[in-house]
Design a protein around this motif. Structure first.
Motif, PDB file in Angstrom:
ATOM      1  N   ALA A 266       3.611   2.674   5.583  1.00 25.58           N
ATOM      2  CA  ALA A 266       5.399   2.036   6.464  1.00 25.58           C
ATOM      3  C   ALA A 266       5.412   1.870   7.343  1.00 25.58           C
ATOM      4  O   ALA A 266       6.079   1.433   8.052  1.00 25.58           O
ATOM      5  CB  ALA A 266       6.126   3.512   5.300  1.00 25.58           C
ATOM      6  N   GLU A 267       4.742   3.225   8.130  1.00 25.35           N
ATOM      7  CA  GLU A 267       4.495   3.203   9.559  1.00 25.35           C
ATOM      8  C   GLU A 267       4.445   2.094  10.920  1.00 25.35           C
ATOM      9  O   GLU A 267       5.007   1.406  10.860  1.00 25.35           O
ATOM     10  CB  GLU A 267       5.121   4.799   9.791  1.00 25.35           C
ATOM     11  CG  GLU A 267       4.891   6.078   9.829  1.00 25.35           C
ATOM     12  CD  GLU A 267       4.383   6.762  10.206  1.00 25.35           C
ATOM     13  OE1 GLU A 267       5.250   7.821  10.083  1.00 25.35           O
ATOM     14  OE2 GLU A 267       3.081   6.810  10.564  1.00 25.35           O
ATOM     15  N   GLU A 268       2.827   1.456   9.657  1.00 26.22           N
ATOM     16  CA  GLU A 268       2.178   0.705  10.362  1.00 26.22           C
ATOM     17  C   GLU A 268       3.227  -0.691   9.731  1.00 26.22           C
ATOM     18  O   GLU A 268       3.208  -1.211  10.721  1.00 26.22           O
ATOM     19  CB  GLU A 268       1.479   0.636  10.276  1.00 26.22           C
ATOM     20  CG  GLU A 268       0.010   1.800  10.614  1.00 26.22           C
ATOM     21  CD  GLU A 268      -0.864   1.723   9.442  1.00 26.22           C
ATOM     22  OE1 GLU A 268      -1.349   1.083   8.464  1.00 26.22           O
ATOM     23  OE2 GLU A 268      -2.155   1.827  11.128  1.00 26.22           O
ATOM     24  N   ALA A 269       3.629  -0.677   8.449  1.00 28.82           N
ATOM     25  CA  ALA A 269       4.370  -1.747   8.653  1.00 28.82           C
ATOM     26  C   ALA A 269       6.091  -2.380   8.964  1.00 28.82           C
ATOM     27  O   ALA A 269       5.873  -3.725   9.970  1.00 28.82           O
ATOM     28  CB  ALA A 269       5.349  -2.196   6.304  1.00 28.82           C
ATOM     29  N   ALA A 270       6.863  -1.220   9.105  1.00 28.78           N
ATOM     30  CA  ALA A 270       7.769  -1.067  10.240  1.00 28.78           C
ATOM     31  C   ALA A 270       7.392  -1.589  12.036  1.00 28.78           C
ATOM     32  O   ALA A 270       8.435  -2.306  12.384  1.00 28.78           O
ATOM     33  CB  ALA A 270       8.211   0.481  10.267  1.00 28.78           C
TER      34      ALA A 270
ATOM     35  N   ALA B 133       1.019  -1.070  -0.062  1.00 30.36           N
ATOM     36  CA  ALA B 133       0.246  -0.221   0.229  1.00 30.36           C
ATOM     37  C   ALA B 133       1.453   1.109  -0.234  1.00 30.36           C
ATOM     38  O   ALA B 133       0.816   2.280  -0.974  1.00 30.36           O
ATOM     39  CB  ALA B 133      -0.908   0.028   1.432  1.00 30.36           C
ATOM     40  N   TYR B 134       1.960   0.931   0.834  1.00 29.75           N
ATOM     41  CA  TYR B 134       3.085   2.351   0.899  1.00 29.75           C
ATOM     42  C   TYR B 134       3.534   2.664  -0.838  1.00 29.75           C
ATOM     43  O   TYR B 134       3.180   3.627  -1.264  1.00 29.75           O
ATOM     44  CB  TYR B 134       3.903   2.074   1.742  1.00 29.75           C
ATOM     45  CG  TYR B 134       5.021   2.986   1.448  1.00 29.75           C
ATOM     46  CD1 TYR B 134       5.065   3.797   2.017  1.00 29.75           C
ATOM     47  CD2 TYR B 134       6.321   2.290   0.870  1.00 29.75           C
ATOM     48  CE1 TYR B 134       6.007   5.189   1.363  1.00 29.75           C
ATOM     49  CE2 TYR B 134       7.668   3.919   0.931  1.00 29.75           C
ATOM     50  CZ  TYR B 134       6.894   4.849   1.154  1.00 29.75           C
ATOM     51  OH  TYR B 134       8.766   6.092   1.209  1.00 29.75           O
ATOM     52  N   ARG B 135       3.888   1.484  -1.460  1.00 25.92           N
ATOM     53  CA  ARG B 135       4.249   1.428  -2.845  1.00 25.92           C
ATOM     54  C   ARG B 135       3.883   2.152  -3.557  1.00 25.92           C
ATOM     55  O   ARG B 135       3.683   3.021  -4.404  1.00 25.92           O
ATOM     56  CB  ARG B 135       4.885   0.529  -2.753  1.00 25.92           C
ATOM     57  CG  ARG B 135       6.249   0.127  -2.296  1.00 25.92           C
ATOM     58  CD  ARG B 135       7.552   1.240  -2.448  1.00 25.92           C
ATOM     59  NE  ARG B 135       7.953   1.413  -1.796  1.00 25.92           N
ATOM     60  CZ  ARG B 135       9.289   1.485  -2.127  1.00 25.92           C
ATOM     61  NH1 ARG B 135      10.014   3.060  -2.830  1.00 25.92           N
ATOM     62  NH2 ARG B 135      10.472   1.716  -1.162  1.00 25.92           N
ATOM     63  N   LEU B 136       1.911   1.425  -3.281  1.00 29.70           N
ATOM     64  CA  LEU B 136       0.905   1.647  -4.359  1.00 29.70           C
ATOM     65  C   LEU B 136       0.493   3.820  -4.232  1.00 29.70           C
ATOM     66  O   LEU B 136      -0.184   3.896  -5.333  1.00 29.70           O
ATOM     67  CB  LEU B 136      -0.125   1.007  -4.142  1.00 29.70           C
ATOM     68  CG  LEU B 136       0.350  -0.742  -4.993  1.00 29.70           C
ATOM     69  CD1 LEU B 136      -0.719  -1.394  -4.049  1.00 29.70           C
ATOM     70  CD2 LEU B 136       0.398  -0.172  -6.021  1.00 29.70           C
ATOM     71  N   THR B 137       0.360   4.283  -3.090  1.00 32.12           N
ATOM     72  CA  THR B 137       0.183   5.580  -2.768  1.00 32.12           C
ATOM     73  C   THR B 137       1.424   6.513  -2.411  1.00 32.12           C
ATOM     74  O   THR B 137       0.765   7.185  -2.936  1.00 32.12           O
ATOM     75  CB  THR B 137      -1.523   4.669  -1.782  1.00 32.12           C
ATOM     76  OG1 THR B 137      -0.459   4.703   0.161  1.00 32.12           O
ATOM     77  CG2 THR B 137      -2.151   4.065  -1.854  1.00 32.12           C
ATOM     78  N   GLY B 138       2.300   5.901  -1.709  1.00 36.26           N
ATOM     79  CA  GLY B 138       3.043   6.433  -2.091  1.00 36.26           C
ATOM     80  C   GLY B 138       2.818   7.699   0.057  1.00 36.26           C
ATOM     81  O   GLY B 138       3.656   8.027   0.364  1.00 36.26           O
TER      82      GLY B 138
ATOM     83  N   LEU C 242      10.098  -3.980   0.713  1.00 37.97           N
ATOM     84  CA  LEU C 242       9.436  -2.675   0.082  1.00 37.97           C
ATOM     85  C   LEU C 242       9.318  -1.314   0.761  1.00 37.97           C
ATOM     86  O   LEU C 242       9.342   0.130   0.401  1.00 37.97           O
ATOM     87  CB  LEU C 242       7.937  -3.401   0.002  1.00 37.97           C
ATOM     88  CG  LEU C 242       7.075  -4.683  -0.903  1.00 37.97           C
ATOM     89  CD1 LEU C 242       5.594  -4.928  -0.177  1.00 37.97           C
ATOM     90  CD2 LEU C 242       7.145  -4.156  -1.834  1.00 37.97           C
ATOM     91  N   ILE C 243       9.909  -1.585   2.128  1.00 35.01           N
ATOM     92  CA  ILE C 243       9.775  -0.554   2.840  1.00 35.01           C
ATOM     93  C   ILE C 243      11.434  -0.218   3.748  1.00 35.01           C
ATOM     94  O   ILE C 243      11.686   0.919   3.859  1.00 35.01           O
ATOM     95  CB  ILE C 243       8.694  -0.184   4.602  1.00 35.01           C
ATOM     96  CG1 ILE C 243       9.503  -1.167   5.271  1.00 35.01           C
ATOM     97  CG2 ILE C 243       7.520  -0.576   3.650  1.00 35.01           C
ATOM     98  CD1 ILE C 243       9.097  -1.122   7.188  1.00 35.01           C
ATOM     99  N   ALA C 244      12.015  -1.083   2.843  1.00 31.95           N
ATOM    100  CA  ALA C 244      14.199  -0.784   3.006  1.00 31.95           C
ATOM    101  C   ALA C 244      14.055   1.295   2.803  1.00 31.95           C
ATOM    102  O   ALA C 244      15.090   1.044   4.367  1.00 31.95           O
ATOM    103  CB  ALA C 244      14.794  -1.865   2.310  1.00 31.95           C
TER     104      ALA C 244
END
Length: 834
Positions: A163-167, A153-158, A216-218
């Motif tokens: 990304a914070e929640e994935a982290a 979702a971070y990569r699809l929407t920016g 995806l979020i690195a």
């Protein structure tokens, strides 16, 4: 009620690897930190641009993308609601084996009520270990998958919030992972145990989306170098190391390798990549030695075939982005193709071994890939049967061609030991799959020479497949010989063994197979012959002891529906209470000395369903010859009742034919029913005794069938059969038929010969009239005599010799559908070698 934690011997392999306490972090922390990189594991920036473009043009792509975004947007609320949590937190310990989540009494799956209550639909509730810990597994898996969705979702929407929640999820795993001790399904630190899960298998399945989430979020601003180092050193690398403890040939190892590769490709660690790819347990080795030449995964079950295909596919996509083409391996391509060869007419796959009957559309994801990467139009047909989803978005093509599956014919997967007979008819395609091959390891069942069947639009002969491995019926029924459509010797299981193919033939109006059971029956040999035509399946099962001792032979067949019989059945208590027989209930029995019938129907009356015809006449004749006319009485105890099926709440009727003796032959006919029976008679008799002591079976079937020249017309037919053991050309006589080879058929309609077929031989005569004569044995040949003077001849392989066919009124000859050179020599049509 709670499962006991059973201690086992610790083999000592794990004790010196990763310690089970926080102090273990020092060694892992010494590993180099890999600086963050843009996403590259399974999707890269160009893929996300492509997905954006597709979503603007294609409704399916927009829907698939939005489904990912909706899953991400529901985090953590959906997780908290599902598991009744007030806030996101990881469980206090690693999870347990998901197979435990069944009622230990009834075998039904449990339902989550709350963190300590798990309900059986029969009313019982359970708590404590291992049920609570199974929920830990589900929470851990849910969080790992959510991390990947949030990264996508971070990569699809920016949007940085994703990304914070994935982290948050990844860092929680990193801070906890090494605190969870290695444990197996008995909470013992064994070689196949893991940390987040009770098996290295489940650890690998979880690790792939976890590694992908980090990829995806690195390079996002939400992860500092210190955060990245924590995730790499205390989560990804230790998890990859856990997967290296346990190596084997099964589907576990494919997942291990894919999990190790996910970490290796994410971090650019060539050592890990080489372990996953080039070791003696690596992907290349498993593709070469784990996939049979016919494309089926060696464990012989479609569930595990696709379960292994999924990590192979993940790996192929990872390696593809690293410049390597795993799809070029023909074994991988064959894995996508093999299931299509065994499809039933309803697009399901047989539930052989530890498998479930499932539709091919459940695996549409695989065929999105097979179309995109391999260009198989059949794959496009399967992928197009269901709405397209995330696999199409990630690895598919923007559009699918309008393809349909071509008509399926008979198929042989010889390495895997499956023969598929198919025959189109007025009431749809009939289908039979015979199992004669390798056992399949731990996931194999003791079912050599069992079969499943389909006709009149419904499943007939049923395989029980498998329940949860923790369900009591998995061991007391699923794997047992009596649960399958085969013969049980002395009321006990077969043993692990592989059978052998005798012969396999495919002609326009019949398909046929003969196979033996190898050493599956200790002290006895067994073989089965099956021939399928449009109207029925002809079945012959031979079993003989290697010593003169008397034995009990139980021929058994399971078919869904309601059972009725022409026999006078009475209550019967003559079955044992072991080896699966304890699951046969409501038993009735009668003694039969001649022909008898049993009908399975879906409701009141006849059909759709199946009628089983059995005739003891041939057996009586064989016994009379064997004993020089002084044969002991031949009788069959016919037993009916209910067994278990895939749904334990729905019993499945069975019919059993019990005999005692040194050897026997069961001759049966299975007729698919739509409204009423169209077979009017089934009779058998012994033909010639062959040199090895086996017999040619003479069979006569009459009924009403489709006129091959006028499909709108039904006409009475009479079929004369000769079924030999085959293998060598040996002359035989079976009633009015004489010849040689594996099998022969003469079909008359309206009193006139319309079809002649010979397989594995060179001569077929009827009442002294030569019908087919070849200068040397032919693999298979069928001749259809039309009323208009057309002779249609089909062969299994090109003719390598002259052939003569009795067809005096012929005006036109078609050989394999093409006009052929021919001449008339007396009453015989002469065909030259091709």
């Amino acid at each position: 009620m709670s499962w006991a934690r059973v201690p086992r011997v610790n083999v000592g392999i794990i004790a010196c690897s990763l310690a089970m306490a926080p102090g273990a972090r020092a060694g892992v922390a010494d590993l180099d930190f890999v600086p963050p990189q843009p996403p590259h594991l399974l999707l890269d920036e160009s893929d996300f641009a492509r997905i954006d473009a597709w979503a603007l043009e294609q409704d399916w792509a927009a829907s698939a993308r939005d489904a990912i975004l909706e899953r991400a947007a529901s985090w953590p609320e959906s997780h908290l609601e599902a598991w009744q949590l007030e806030r996101f937190e990881l469980p206090p310990e690693g999870g347990q084996w998901i197979q435990y989540y069944v009622c230990p009494v009834h075998g039904y799956s449990l339902t989550f009520v709350d963190a300590t209550t798990h309900a059986c639909p029969m009313g019982e509730t359970y708590s404590g270990w291992p049920y609570d810990q199974v929920i830990y597994t589900r929470r851990i898996d849910d969080a790992g998958n959510a991390a990947a969705d949030l990264g996508l979702a971070y990569r699809l929407t920016g949007q940085i919030e994703y990304a914070e929640e994935a982290a948050e999820i990844l860092l929680a795993f990193a801070d906890t992972y090494l605190l969870w001790p290695i444990h197996d399904e008995h909470d013992v630190p064994m070689i196949d145990g893991a940390r987040a899960h009770a098996q290295t298998l489940d650890e690998a399945v979880w690790l792939i989306p976890v590694a992908w989430a980090y990829d995806l979020i690195a390079d996002s601003p939400v992860l500092s170098d210190e955060d990245g180092a924590r995730i790499q050193r205390f989560l990804l690398r230790p998890a990859a190391q856990v997967l290296q403890h346990y190596k084997q040939k099964g589907n576990w190892q494919v997942w291990h390798n894919a999990g190790i590769a996910a970490v290796g490709y994410t971090l650019g660690d060539r050592t890990l990549i080489d372990i996953a790819t080039g070791s003696r347990a690596g992907m290349s080795h498993l593709l070469r030695f784990g996939v049979n030449n016919d494309g089926l995964w060696w464990e012989g079950t479609w569930s595990y075939h696709f379960y292994a295909l999924q990590p192979f596919t993940w790996f192929a996509e990872m390696s593809r982005r690293a410049g390597e083409d795993t799809y070029a391996d023909p074994h991988l391509a064959a894995m996508y193709a093999a299931p299509l060869d065994m499809l039933l007419p309803d697009l399901t796959l047989p539930a052989f071994n530890d498998s479930h009957g499932t539709r091919i559309t459940s695996y549409a994801w695989a065929y999105e890939v097979a179309w995109s990467r391999l260009g198989d139009p059949r794959a496009a047909a399967v992928a197009g049967m269901v709405p397209r989803g995330r696999w199409a978005l990630f690895f598919g093509t923007e559009t699918l061609p309008q393809e349909t599956l071509p008509p399926q014919g008979p198929a042989l997967l010889e390495d895997s030991g499956y023969a598929v007979l198919r025959q189109p008819g007025a009431d749809g395609t009939s289908y039979v799959a015979l199992d004669f091959g390798p056992h399949g390891g731990w996931h194999g069942h003791y079912d050599k020479l069992s079969f499943i069947s389909y006709g009149a639009g419904a499943l007939m002969g049923l395989d029980p497949g498998t329940q949860s491995y923790a369900a009591p019926t998995h061991d007391t029924w699923d794997k047992k010989t009596v649960a399958h459509n085969t013969v049980v010797l002395d009321e006990r299981n077969q043993v692990r063994n592989s059978g052998n193919l005798g012969w396999f033939h495919a002609l326009p109006d019949l398909s046929a197979v003969r196979a033996d059971a190898g050493g599956a029956y200790p002290g006895a040999r067994a073989a089965r012959t099956q021939v399928l035509v449009a109207e029925y399946l002809l079945d012959r099962f031979d079993i003989a002891a290697l010593t003169p001792a008397r034995h009990t032979f139980d021929w058994i067949y399971h078919n869904p529906g309601l059972l009725s019989s022409d026999l006078d059945l009475e209550p019967y208590d003559g079955l044992p209470d072991t080896w699966g027989y304890q699951n046969l209930t409501g038993t009735l029995a009668a003694t039969a000395t001649g022909p008898w019938q049993v009908t399975f129907s879906s409701g009141e009356g006849e059909g759709p369903g199946c009628r089983v015809w059995m005739d003891d006449t041939a057996l009586a004749g064989i016994e009379a010859i064997r004993h020089s006319g002084a044969a002991p009485p031949v009788s069959t105890t016919v037993v009916t009742g209910n067994g278990l099926g895939p749904d334990l709440s729905v019993p499945v009727p069975f019919v059993m034919a019990r005999r005692q003796g040194h050897a026997t032959t069961f001759a049966a006919l299975f007729e698919p029913l739509v409204e009423s029976s169209r077979v009017s008679a089934f009779e058998t008799a012994p033909g010639t005794q062959l040199r090895d002591g086996t017999w040619v079976l003479e069979a006569h079937v009459s009924g009403t069938g489709i006129d091959p020249q006028d499909p709108s017309r039904r006409a009475p037919y009479e079929d004369d059969w000769a079924l030999s053991r085959g293998g060598t050309v040996e002359s035989w006589t079976a009633g009015s038929l004489s010849g040689d080879g594996d099998l022969a058929l003469v079909r008359r309609m309206d009193g006139r010969i319309r079809v002649m077929a010979l397989a594995g031989g060179s001569l077929l005569s009827d009442s002294g009239q030569v019908l087919i004569h070849a200068e040397s044995p032919v693999e298979g040949i069928e001749a259809r005599l039309g009323l208009d003077g057309t002779l249609e001849v089909d062969t299994e392989s090109p003719l390598s010799c002259e052939v003569f066919i009795h067809a005096p009124d012929t005006t036109t000859v078609l050989l394999n559908g093409v006009a052929a050179a021919w001449s008339l020599v007396g009453d015989m049509v002469w065909l030259p070698p091709q």
